[in-house]
Design a protein around this motif. Structure first.
Motif, short mmCIF file in Angstrom:
data_model
loop_
_atom_site.label_atom_id
_atom_site.label_comp_id
_atom_site.label_asym_id
_atom_site.label_seq_id
_atom_site.Cartn_x
_atom_site.Cartn_y
_atom_site.Cartn_z
N THR A 186 21.92 0.48 53.75
CA THR A 186 21.21 -0.46 52.89
C THR A 186 19.69 -0.33 53.01
O THR A 186 18.99 -0.57 52.05
N ALA A 187 19.17 -0.02 54.18
CA ALA A 187 17.72 0.11 54.36
C ALA A 187 17.33 1.58 54.25
O ALA A 187 17.93 2.44 54.87
N ARG A 188 16.31 1.84 53.46
CA ARG A 188 15.87 3.22 53.26
C ARG A 188 14.40 3.33 53.55
O ARG A 188 13.62 2.43 53.22
N ILE A 189 13.98 4.42 54.19
CA ILE A 189 12.56 4.67 54.43
C ILE A 189 12.08 5.63 53.34
O ILE A 189 12.47 6.80 53.29
N PHE A 190 11.24 5.14 52.43
CA PHE A 190 10.71 5.94 51.33
C PHE A 190 9.50 6.74 51.80
O PHE A 190 8.80 6.34 52.74
N THR A 191 9.23 7.86 51.13
CA THR A 191 8.02 8.64 51.43
C THR A 191 6.86 8.12 50.59
O THR A 191 7.06 7.51 49.53
N ALA A 192 5.66 8.38 51.07
CA ALA A 192 4.47 7.93 50.35
C ALA A 192 4.38 8.60 48.98
O ALA A 192 4.00 7.96 47.98
N GLU A 193 4.76 9.88 48.92
CA GLU A 193 4.65 10.62 47.66
C GLU A 193 5.55 10.04 46.57
O GLU A 193 5.14 9.91 45.41
N GLU A 194 6.80 9.68 46.92
CA GLU A 194 7.69 9.20 45.87
C GLU A 194 7.29 7.83 45.35
O GLU A 194 7.48 7.52 44.18
N LEU A 195 6.65 7.00 46.19
CA LEU A 195 6.19 5.70 45.71
C LEU A 195 4.89 5.82 44.92
O LEU A 195 4.66 5.06 43.99
N GLU A 196 4.05 6.78 45.28
CA GLU A 196 2.86 7.05 44.45
C GLU A 196 3.27 7.51 43.06
O GLU A 196 2.72 7.09 42.05
N ARG A 197 4.28 8.38 43.02
CA ARG A 197 4.79 8.87 41.74
C ARG A 197 5.41 7.74 40.94
O ARG A 197 5.25 7.64 39.73
#
Length: 737
Positions: free
Chosen positions: A397-408
């Motif tokens: 259920t918990a995911r660690i997103f990367t900075a690049e994918e959230l910037e995109r």
């Protein structure tokens, strides 16, 4: 080969360390002193000696010794350092009139708006002294900041060094505070305490300079000449390091780096690791010789100082790790010296030729990766991974997103993607690579002391699955401030639907009642049905989101607290929104589940009346909606303040039931309020009666079960005049601007 590269660098690129003179902290030709206060650049007392007008300080030589003041204000400066500026601020005083102790000073203020200073939330504590004391702080007319209440009935109950509310009370201030307005009051005019505590005092003070003593109750004001030291954080400009790099106002000198302010906008400079000095001056940061002090020498064998660092090596004939913490130096086996020298030099030159074209790019890329790794570690990334791995079910259920994918996902956090701004961050609408729409909140910086709480919140909330709670999907910890990713709820919040322009009657009574029941059910779930109880601490209509079908979703857990299973209450910094804030929590600092109940009672009053929680249009003692509602209930004038559509669509019994429930939620004493489970049950019963009115004539078992919560509410005594009057008085203190 490594030694060859090092020698090449020192010969051709590094400046001669011996030839660098260590500059003073002020610019050449500028005064570096005013009386006993040193003045380092970027501060200065004359034109050309300071970085910008905000860093101008004036030295008044008519005093002996001379005194330093911030800019053109009358705020005296006690000390300037790279960590902050210490100033003197006034003390508020209120004394028993019969003793003739001097003029009372019931309100004080300090304002640095327009200057590059902010009150330090980590160094300062708002403090109130006395046995009959109410002290409140405001950022502006109706923006509550912090408050303290200090009571005691005799001197024997007061403990030296303790500021828990008996003789002395202390509380923190929020981040980003640039102005503070303090009001000091005495509830009984010191008439019962004047023999041992004749005065009340209120002030903001540097926590490192103040320790409460019983003698402070005698005449704290006179003993301190009416002022106390306060620490101000300072920063350059209004842009972040990422925005300011390379621009004319990017003011970091050689061998230094930029650090974003943690207390508002702007940045500061800091010497790089291995350097010490003033980072705002050219060559202001000087190399530290780590090898010169035997006590701190990092090497067990040979230590060689380098620019910004050092090298530990082993004696000739040995190899290994020469650091004290390393594995030590081991004698080499038989070697071929000539072959090694030739091979080492040839490979070294070949390496320089081949890598010359991409060395700069590689260094930049490595720096970016190291920065992301640093933020990941600082923001608790490793700790979060550990929690996820050890929490059953959390990995799914918990995911660690990367900075690049959230910037995109947010078009690099474009302003066009902003869907909300609040006290705990900015919310953006994001579209992930799989076309899923999410809400991405760029949170405020989290203190190291709050880190484990933040990690627990992410892991536990990721497992909170309730149809009326906004689901947290994960987070990103590779940026300077943590990013939280939530499900996206498209239809705005309840506050906009009830109070927005042209929306005064946009929600039917049936919809309002359903939203209230759904919200109460979600809060009851958080309080009692999760692995650890969760107290929201900022329940308000703006934090109740609505989907396309007007289904309620409780959101914004930035202020929430996870409660140990063996504790019914915890002591915290008083935090919440004026108008919704539980007066008992405000008074004691003790957070319980009943604090959420009070705030929810205000939401119920909004749904019934369509009125704002705080309104200057009402008379002073009724500007708080809770008081306005309770006064009309006591005077049997409820139907005068109901919103017209609510009054027209709801039947009388139903409206009285919800109004009575609202009144019980707004009780001054928390132990007299219902639990959220009881509130949810009563609202659900009322909804079912509306949907299935024939249940009212059913005399079977189902009726008794449904009506059981109502019996609890209606057999309770009506709020007495004394309680309501006390509630009004406290509300006045909380909302007085």
């Amino acid at each position: 080969m490594f030694h060859f590269l090092l020698l090449f660098h020192l010969l051709f690129f590094a400046p001669s360390l011996a030839s660098i003179a260590i500059p003073t902290d002020a610019l050449p030709g500028c005064s570096g002193k005013c009386g006993n206060v040193s003045i380092p650049y970027p501060f200065g007392t004359s034109s050309g000696c300071y970085l910008s007008h905000g860093f101008y300080v004036s030295c008044n030589t008519t005093y002996n010794p001379p005194k330093l003041f911030l800019s053109t204000t009358d705020i005296e400066v006690a000390e300037i350092s790279q960590d902050g500026v210490t100033i003197y601020t006034p003390i508020a005083r209120d004394c028993f009139s019969g003793l003739g102790l001097g003029t009372n000073i019931n309100s004080i203020s300090t304002d640095v708006t327009g200057l590059p200073y902010t009150f330090s939330y980590s160094r300062n504590m708002f403090t109130a002294l006395g046995c009959d004391t109410v002290a409140l702080n405001y950022q502006s007319s109706f923006s509550f900041s912090s408050g303290c209440l200090s009571y005691c009935s005799d001197k024997s109950s007061i403990v030296n060094g303790s500021c828990a509310g008996i003789g002395c009370c202390q509380t923190s201030i929020p981040k980003g505070l640039k102005s503070i307005y303090t009001i000091l009051r005495s509830v009984k005019n010191h008439s019962t305490t004047w023999t041992f505590s004749p005065c009340s005092y209120a002030f903001l003070v540097d926590r490192e300079t103040f320790v409460f003593n019983l003698t402070d109750l005698d005449d704290f004001y006179t003993k301190n000449n009416g002022v106390v030291p306060v620490v101000m954080d300072w920063a350059i400009g209004s842009r972040s390091c990422e925005d300011g790099s390379g621009s004319p106002d990017f003011s970091c000198g050689d061998n230094s780096h930029c650090v974003n302010s943690t207390n508002g906008r702007g940045y500061r400079c800091s010497c790089n690791t291995g350097y010490r000095g003033n980072p705002y001056l050219t060559r202001g940061c000087q190399d530290i010789n780590e090898c010169e002090d035997p006590a701190t020498n990092p090497c067990a064998a040979i230590c060689e100082n380098t620019a910004g660092g050092y090298i530990c090596s082993c004696p000739r004939g040995f190899s290994g790790d020469g650091r004290r913490s390393g594995s030590g130096c081991i004698k080499d086996a038989k070697r071929f010296p000539l072959f090694q020298v030739v091979l080492g030099c040839g490979l070294g030159l070949l390496f320089l030729l081949i890598t010359g074209s991409w060395l700069i790019w590689g260094l930049k890329k490595r720096r970016q990766m190291r920065l992301q790794e640093k933020f990941f570690e600082q923001n608790g990334g490793l700790l979060l991974q550990q929690r996820i791995a050890s929490s059953e079910g959390a990995a799914e259920t918990a995911r660690i997103f990367t900075a690049e994918e959230l910037e995109r996902a947010t078009d690099n956090y474009s302003e066009s993607r902003v869907v909300g701004r609040g006290g705990y961050g900015i919310v953006y609408r994001g579209i992930l690579r799989d076309n899923r729409v999410v809400a991405i909140k760029k949170s405020r910086v989290i203190d190291e002391s709050q880190l484990e709480q933040f990690i627990n919140e992410v892991v536990i909330l990721s497992q909170v699955i309730h149809r009326n709670v906004v689901r947290i999907l994960g987070c990103c910890l590779e940026t300077q401030v943590p990013l939280l990713v939530y499900e996206y709820v498209p239809n705005g919040n309840l506050h906009h639907h009830v109070h927005g322009q042209g929306r005064a009657s946009s929600l039917s009574w049936e919809t309002r009642l359903r939203i209230a029941a759904e919200t109460a059910g979600a809060l009851a779930y958080l309080h009692s049905a999760t692995a650890r109880p969760i107290f929201h601490r900022d329940v308000k209509s703006a934090n109740i989101l609505l989907d396309e079908n007007h289904m309620a979703k409780v959101s914004d857990f930035g202020a929430s607290r996870l409660i140990p299973m063996d504790r019914m209450q915890i002591t915290t910094l008083v935090q919440g929104t004026l108008g919704y804030l539980d007066p008992e929590y405000f008074q004691t600092g003790q957070l319980t589940e009943k604090s959420d109940v009070y705030s929810f009672g205000v939401v119920l009053a909004e749904l019934l009346t369509g009125l704002l929680p705080i309104s200057q249009a009402r008379r002073q003692e009724e500007q708080n909606l809770a008081i306005y509602f309770l006064v009309h209930m006591r005077e049997d004038r409820l139907f005068e303040i109901l919103e017209p559509r609510v009054r027209n669509e709801g039947n009388r019994e139903q409206l009285l039931t919800v109004a009575e429930l609202t009144r019980r939620c707004l009780r001054l004493r928390g132990n007299e309020r219902p639990t959220m489970t009881e509130v949810a049950a009563e609202l659900e019963r009322t909804r079912r009666q509306r949907e299935h009115p024939w249940l009212e004539n059913d005399h079977g078992e189902s009726q008794s079960l449904l009506r059981e919560p109502a019996t609890v509410y209606y057999t309770s005594p009506i709020t007495g005049d004394e309680d309501l009057d006390a509630h009004i008085m406290l509300s006045l203190e909380m909302t007085r601007g």
